[in-house]
Motif scaffolding. Sequence first.
Motif, PDB file in Angstrom:
ATOM      1  N   ARG A  19       4.506  25.836  -0.040  1.00 49.79           N
ATOM      2  CA  ARG A  19       4.184  25.291   1.285  1.00 49.79           C
ATOM      3  C   ARG A  19       4.198  26.407   2.325  1.00 49.79           C
ATOM      4  N   LEU A  22       1.057  28.570   1.802  1.00 45.59           N
ATOM      5  CA  LEU A  22      -0.177  27.933   2.261  1.00 45.59           C
ATOM      6  C   LEU A  22      -0.286  27.954   3.782  1.00 45.59           C
ATOM      7  N   GLU A  23       0.841  27.789   4.468  1.00 43.27           N
ATOM      8  CA  GLU A  23       0.820  27.807   5.935  1.00 43.27           C
ATOM      9  C   GLU A  23       0.539  29.200   6.475  1.00 43.27           C
ATOM     10  N   LYS A  30      -6.643  27.307   9.973  1.00 45.39           N
ATOM     11  CA  LYS A  30      -5.564  27.972  10.718  1.00 45.39           C
ATOM     12  C   LYS A  30      -6.137  28.845  11.825  1.00 45.39           C
ATOM     13  N   VAL A 240      -3.265  21.666   4.380  1.00 43.42           N
ATOM     14  CA  VAL A 240      -2.086  22.124   3.638  1.00 43.42           C
ATOM     15  C   VAL A 240      -1.480  20.964   2.842  1.00 43.42           C
TER      16      VAL A 240
END
Length: 326
Positions: A19, A22-23, A30, A240
């Motif tokens: 996680r 991915l962020e 993004k 995400v």
Amino acid sequence: MTRIRLNQEYRNKCANRLRVHLEQEDTQEKQKYDDLKGDQIDLNDKAWEVARTIVRRHYTDDDVAKARYLQDKFENVSTIAKDSCFHFHYMGEKETRDYDNNVKMEQAQIEKHFDFRLNGSIDTESNYSGSNDYKYSYALFRDELKAQDNCNPDILIEQEGKDSNPHKTKYVDNNNTYLGNDDKGYGKEWNDKYQLDLIGRDYCRDRSIACTKEEFNFLITWKQAKGQFVIAHEKWINSVLDQMKEIKIGLKGYKYLDEAIELSTEIGLNITEAEIVRTNSTGLVIFNPKNLAERIKGMKNKHVSKEDKIKARLLYEQQQKENSLN
């Protein structure tokens, strides 16, 4: 070599690391969020200058000073109030239909509500000024909220469509407590910046101030830009979450840790079995002597400023990113 079975603890650790990865990825979603976020302060300042000009044209500084003089002189006079939201209108044309259902244009007062408070409504279809919309503040102060324990700026997106529940309530309350309101924190700083002394009642619905069509349309554009920023945040985090949904399905089906490691590698996150085994549920290595010592030291002198917490969080995310590249 004996393969390590993938239990629920290891699944959660892998998922948490993925996680974060991915962020941090530089995706189109993004980038859109980052670009719009960089524009927000300037957009709000420009819109506020237009709103201030409209208001002061109607309630001049001299008028406000006279009203304040009377309010200070007489106990039964209460006419000055600070406000950050306004109803503005101009005389234009609105489409209607006659008895034969033919389209015709009639002169009408075109009116909208514009709210400059941090948690003010961003609904362009609603003139109601009493509701709060936390989506904007969560998107704008996402980094600051991410740096706090027990805060989650993405909670409204994660819980979209779900009924109120303790998990959602916990994070919404914590987010709002950290951000503050009219008497503390970012909320007070923001709302103090965008407010004016006005003459009249406390409720902005009780007054509608005339403006030009050009001023009105500029403020409509500002309001739409705020909405687009919120949507960019939602699209990024939803992308995400969609990826994490597939990842969790895969992790649930794997029996061994090396399968989860292979998945992580293919996604672009380079981690080892040792990292997963020797970390806590958040992905932080704690059994390495140096890290354990730092963790123990961190249990003392717990008062940390907001700025230091944000720096610590950003440093942690940078370290995670560097580890994924190694």
